[in-house]
Design a protein around this motif. Structure first.
Motif, mmCIF file in Angstrom:
data_model
loop_
_atom_site.group_PDB
_atom_site.id
_atom_site.type_symbol
_atom_site.label_atom_id
_atom_site.label_comp_id
_atom_site.label_asym_id
_atom_site.label_seq_id
_atom_site.Cartn_x
_atom_site.Cartn_y
_atom_site.Cartn_z
ATOM 1 N N GLN A 1 1.765 -13.531 -1.388
ATOM 2 C CA GLN A 1 1.506 -12.326 -2.168
ATOM 3 C C GLN A 1 0.216 -12.463 -2.967
ATOM 4 O OE1 GLN A 1 4.386 -11.641 -5.217
ATOM 5 N NE2 GLN A 1 3.561 -9.650 -5.801
ATOM 6 N N ALA A 2 0.011 -13.635 -3.566
ATOM 7 C CA ALA A 2 -1.219 -13.841 -4.340
ATOM 8 C C ALA A 2 -2.447 -13.774 -3.439
ATOM 9 C CB ALA A 2 -1.155 -15.192 -5.054
ATOM 10 N N GLU B 1 -2.744 -12.103 -0.550
ATOM 11 C CA GLU B 1 -2.968 -10.720 -0.136
ATOM 12 C C GLU B 1 -3.507 -9.876 -1.295
ATOM 13 O OE1 GLU B 1 -2.775 -9.494 2.879
ATOM 14 O OE2 GLU B 1 -2.259 -11.477 3.641
ATOM 15 N N THR B 2 -3.004 -10.135 -2.494
ATOM 16 C CA THR B 2 -3.514 -9.402 -3.655
ATOM 17 C C THR B 2 -4.987 -9.703 -3.881
ATOM 18 O OG1 THR B 2 -1.315 -9.493 -4.669
ATOM 19 C CG2 THR B 2 -3.173 -8.972 -6.109
ATOM 20 N N LYS C 1 -8.086 -7.019 -3.810
ATOM 21 C CA LYS C 1 -9.020 -6.891 -4.930
ATOM 22 C C LYS C 1 -10.462 -7.112 -4.476
ATOM 23 C CE LYS C 1 -6.061 -6.043 -8.198
ATOM 24 N NZ LYS C 1 -6.076 -4.724 -8.895
#
Length: 278
Positions: free
Chosen positions: A201-202, A204-205, A209
């Motif tokens: 998740q980090a 992909e985030t 961004k």
């Protein structure tokens, strides 16, 4: 007089909102560092210590205690061992990091024991941490987390149905606590599996961004290009409005046309000569 002193004290309180730095920062001077370096070189017993004297203090505890006070502050403390605990803002921590999930499970177990509910419950990991081969650790590619999540979900539903049957027949049965403990164990295992998706998740985030930032930069570049074209048009309009500029442009165009006509005449003359000589 007393009022003036009180006002001065109030001003000092306002000005000293942030605490003063520790007093030993004054000892970090070039002179003290040179003094410490000389002492380390003098007390070094072999060439390795002399060569590594710049990377850290090689003084023994006796030598450190014998140093002047202003030089002791220049020697940093030894880093903590990996398994050694130390306090950070009152919280215990380790150099290797702390297992937050394990601490949370211990907190839940302690909390339900204080409430008198499931006093013997402890967290038990139900999904494997290694593959069938003990020499190969499980990785995101080898562990099918989605499959285990579906298994736990189905087991929770079955345990809940069984719990309803037990409560309907005998609400005081001890089997009720066993089913609740099983449901709690599977819920915490689901929570643990979902936490393992956090690195993905980090990542992909971060990608999203960065893509947003790249798109914003592209729009800024396009805006600069559009503004450049508008400035060029405005400057071109100013150039056309200059008195006498139109006449110069017309004269220049006439000269260019005359030059083209001369070239065409020369080309026709050479073509005629070629036909006559042929």
């Amino acid at each position: 007089m007393a009022e003036a002193q009180q006002q001065q004290q109030d001003e000092d309180l306002v000005l000293s909102f942030f605490p003063d730095p520790p007093p030993f920062f004054r000892h970090f001077t070039s002179e003290n560092q040179e003094r410490l370096k000389k002492i380390e070189q003098e007390t070094a017993t072999d060439e390795d210590d002399k060569s590594n004297s710049n990377h850290g203090s090689k003084l023994s505890a006796e030598h450190i205690l014998a140093l002047p006070t202003e030089l002791r502050y220049l020697i940093p403390p030894e880093p903590p061992v990996d398994n050694e605990e130390f306090k950070v803002f009152g919280e215990a921590a380790k150099a290797t990091g702390s297992d937050v999930f394990t601490k949370n499970m211990e907190f839940i177990s302690h909390a339900i024991k204080e409430e008198g509910v499931l006093p013997e419950w402890t967290y038990e990991q139900l999904f494997p941490t290694t593959t069938s081969d003990p020499n190969i650790s499980s990785t995101p590619a080898t562990l099918d987390r989605q499959s285990y999540l579906f298994r736990f979900l189905r087991s929770i539903l079955l345990s809940y149905i069984s719990l309803l049957g037990i409560v309907a027949t005998d609400p005081l049965s001890s089997a009720k606590d066993d089913q609740i403990a099983n449901i709690l164990t599977m819920v915490t295992n689901i929570h643990a599996l979902i936490n393992e998706y956090r690195p993905h998740q980090a990542r992909e985030t971060l990608i999203v961004k960065m893509e947003e930032q790249l798109e914003r930069k592209r729009k800024e570049v396009e805006g600069v290009k559009r503004m450049r074209e508008r400035v060029r048009e405005v400057l071109h309009g100013f150039e056309e409005d200059i008195p006498g500029k139109k006449d110069e442009v017309m004269v220049g165009n006439a000269l260019e046309r005359e030059d083209d006509n001369n070239k065409m005449g020369q080309r026709d003359m050479w073509q005629t000569l070629d036909e006559l000589l042929a």
